[in-house]
Design a protein around this motif. Structure first.
Motif, PDB file in Angstrom:
ATOM      1  N   GLU A 242       0.826  -1.204   0.000  1.00  0.00           N
ATOM      2  CA  GLU A 242       0.000   0.000   0.000  1.00  0.00           C
ATOM      3  C   GLU A 242       0.862   1.256   0.000  1.00  0.00           C
ATOM      4  OE1 GLU A 242      -3.537   2.273   0.125  1.00  0.00           O
ATOM      5  OE2 GLU A 242      -3.137   0.172  -0.357  1.00  0.00           O
TER       6      GLU A 242
ATOM      7  N   ARG B 228       2.357   1.682  -3.363  1.00  0.00           N
ATOM      8  CA  ARG B 228       1.346   2.145  -4.314  1.00  0.00           C
ATOM      9  C   ARG B 228       1.107   3.646  -4.167  1.00  0.00           C
ATOM     10  NH1 ARG B 228      -3.679   3.568  -4.349  1.00  0.00           N
ATOM     11  NH2 ARG B 228      -3.905   3.177  -2.108  1.00  0.00           N
ATOM     12  N   LYS B 229       1.010   4.124  -2.894  1.00  0.00           N
ATOM     13  CA  LYS B 229       0.799   5.550  -2.667  1.00  0.00           C
ATOM     14  C   LYS B 229       1.967   6.374  -3.200  1.00  0.00           C
ATOM     15  CE  LYS B 229      -2.210   5.264   1.390  1.00  0.00           C
ATOM     16  NZ  LYS B 229      -2.348   5.616   2.831  1.00  0.00           N
ATOM     17  N   GLU B 230       3.183   5.891  -2.950  1.00  0.00           N
ATOM     18  CA  GLU B 230       4.351   6.624  -3.434  1.00  0.00           C
ATOM     19  C   GLU B 230       4.368   6.676  -4.955  1.00  0.00           C
ATOM     20  OE1 GLU B 230       7.629   4.620  -1.698  1.00  0.00           O
ATOM     21  OE2 GLU B 230       7.327   5.469   0.320  1.00  0.00           O
ATOM     22  N   ALA B 231       3.978   5.552  -5.582  1.00  0.00           N
ATOM     23  CA  ALA B 231       3.943   5.531  -7.041  1.00  0.00           C
ATOM     24  C   ALA B 231       2.874   6.481  -7.577  1.00  0.00           C
ATOM     25  CB  ALA B 231       3.683   4.109  -7.531  1.00  0.00           C
ATOM     26  N   GLU B 232       1.716   6.522  -6.914  1.00  0.00           N
ATOM     27  CA  GLU B 232       0.648   7.428  -7.348  1.00  0.00           C
ATOM     28  C   GLU B 232       1.069   8.883  -7.199  1.00  0.00           C
ATOM     29  OE1 GLU B 232      -2.774   6.432  -5.110  1.00  0.00           O
ATOM     30  OE2 GLU B 232      -3.298   4.675  -6.318  1.00  0.00           O
ATOM     31  N   GLU B 233       1.740   9.204  -6.087  1.00  0.00           N
ATOM     32  CA  GLU B 233       2.182  10.583  -5.882  1.00  0.00           C
ATOM     33  C   GLU B 233       3.226  10.978  -6.923  1.00  0.00           C
ATOM     34  OE1 GLU B 233       3.539  10.722  -1.889  1.00  0.00           O
ATOM     35  OE2 GLU B 233       1.519  10.517  -1.016  1.00  0.00           O
TER      36      GLU B 233
ATOM     37  N   ALA C 194       3.510   9.681  -9.918  1.00  0.00           N
ATOM     38  CA  ALA C 194       2.814   9.816 -11.201  1.00  0.00           C
ATOM     39  C   ALA C 194       2.013  11.108 -11.254  1.00  0.00           C
ATOM     40  CB  ALA C 194       1.895   8.613 -11.411  1.00  0.00           C
ATOM     41  N   GLU C 195       1.445  11.487 -10.113  1.00  0.00           N
ATOM     42  CA  GLU C 195       0.669  12.728 -10.060  1.00  0.00           C
ATOM     43  C   GLU C 195       1.560  13.941 -10.301  1.00  0.00           C
ATOM     44  OE1 GLU C 195      -1.700  15.137  -6.578  1.00  0.00           O
ATOM     45  OE2 GLU C 195      -2.023  12.967  -6.731  1.00  0.00           O
TER      46      GLU C 195
ATOM     47  N   SER D  79       2.505  14.025 -13.929  1.00  0.00           N
ATOM     48  CA  SER D  79       1.398  14.469 -14.758  1.00  0.00           C
ATOM     49  C   SER D  79       1.226  15.981 -14.680  1.00  0.00           C
ATOM     50  CB  SER D  79       0.111  13.766 -14.316  1.00  0.00           C
ATOM     51  OG  SER D  79      -0.996  14.237 -15.043  1.00  0.00           O
TER      52      SER D  79
ATOM     53  N   TYR E 203      -8.268  17.640 -10.023  1.00  0.00           N
ATOM     54  CA  TYR E 203      -8.173  16.647  -8.962  1.00  0.00           C
ATOM     55  C   TYR E 203      -7.459  17.181  -7.728  1.00  0.00           C
ATOM     56  CZ  TYR E 203      -3.601  16.207 -11.244  1.00  0.00           C
ATOM     57  OH  TYR E 203      -2.378  16.475 -11.804  1.00  0.00           O
TER      58      TYR E 203
ATOM     59  N   ASN F 149      -0.930  15.790   0.695  1.00  0.00           N
ATOM     60  CA  ASN F 149      -1.168  14.347   0.818  1.00  0.00           C
ATOM     61  C   ASN F 149      -0.877  13.924   2.255  1.00  0.00           C
ATOM     62  OD1 ASN F 149       1.773  13.807   0.982  1.00  0.00           O
ATOM     63  ND2 ASN F 149       1.741  14.393  -1.194  1.00  0.00           N
TER      64      ASN F 149
END
Length: 299
Positions: free
Chosen positions: A124, A127-132, A134-135, A138, A261, A277
């Motif tokens: 988890e 996953r959060k680190e990867a999402e941040e 990627a965010e 982006s 977002y 975050n």
């Protein structure tokens, strides 16, 4: 001539109660026969003076029999007790072994559950680190696209007369980024900065934990302005402004204006305050740290 009768005593080991009774009956029959013969003899016959010796089987053998029966009963009782104790010992050993197996299985299950939970938490977090990451990537990409589009539009409309504006009709980037807020903008900025250091919680609306749109909504409420709760609804309000013409109190957004977002409050000096975050919480950052996609002005 004197007639005497002598019956010798023959003693043998007593074998059973039935044989003892049989022997007693035989002895009684013999004694009866002798008595009859004596009565039928001559009248002048001398009386029988010898004593007939009879075995004392009754008292002696009955005592031995009782002792033997008691000993046998005691032996049987002891054997039964020993067997009972052995059965209890076997049952106790089997129960102890069963309990030990059950305890080991439970310990193994708990250990496996703990390993699975640690693996889940690690996954988890990754996953959060990867999402941040990627965010942020982006946002940087959208910012680059906006900058490219803005530069292209400026070059196509400017034939070299930009120098005529030096004396200018408008404020420079430095002036717009360093001007001090006033009025409602000051209330919005002061409230936002006062929350720096608070935690980030999804759906948080204060007073000590926030998400991005919850913080913006509360900051504008401090100035007497009601905003929608959702980020894309907030960025859809007011009028769109260039990132080069920002004023304190403007709302910054990431993503498209109608589909943002993330939102934050521009506080002047090229900085913004936002609930980023769960890792950072509410922070004040430079625009260059995570460039926004655009801005809107409601004041």
């Amino acid at each position: 001539m004197s007639h005497t009768a002598h019956i010798p005593s023959h003693r043998k080991p007593r074998r059973s109660a039935s044989k003892l009774a049989l022997r007693a009956g035989v002895a009684g029959g013999v004694l009866g026969t002798i008595a009859v013969a004596g009565a039928a003899g001559p009248a002048n016959a001398e009386p029988v003076t010898e004593t007939i010796e009879m075995p004392t089987l009754g008292s002696l053998d009955a005592g031995n029999l009782a002792s033997a029966v008691a000993a046998s009963a005691e032996t049987s009782q002891q054997e039964a007790l020993d067997q009972s104790l052995q059965s209890l010992e076997r049952a106790a050993l089997e129960k102890a072994a069963k309990d030990a197996r059950k305890a080991k299985a439970e310990a193994d299950r708990k250990a496996e559950a703990e390993r699975a939970e640690k693996a889940r938490l690690k996954a988890e977090q990754e996953r959060k680190e990867a999402e941040e990451a990627a965010e942020r990537a982006s946002r940087s990409e959208e910012r680059a696209q906006l900058s490219t589009a803005s530069t292209t539009a400026t070059n196509s409309s400017d034939d070299g007369g930009s120098s005529s504006s030096d004396g200018g009709s408008g404020a420079s980037d430095d002036d717009s980024r360093t001007q001090a807020p006033s009025g409602s903008a000051a209330s919005i900025v002061d409230f936002a900065r006062a929350q720096v250091g608070d935690s980030y919680v999804t759906g948080g609306t204060g007073p000590n934990s926030w998400d991005c749109s919850g913080l913006v909504q509360a900051a504008y409420r401090a100035a007497g302005i009601d905003l929608p709760r959702i980020s894309y609804e907030q960025s859809s309000m007011g009028s769109s402004v260039s990132l080069d013409s920002l004023q304190p109190g403007d709302i910054l957004y990431w993503g498209s204006r109608s589909g943002s977002y993330h939102v934050a409050v521009y506080v002047g000096g090229g900085k913004y305050v936002g609930a980023q975050n769960s890792s950072t919480g509410v922070v004040e950052r430079s625009l260059d740290w995570d460039p926004p996609s655009g801005a809107v002005r409601i004041l």
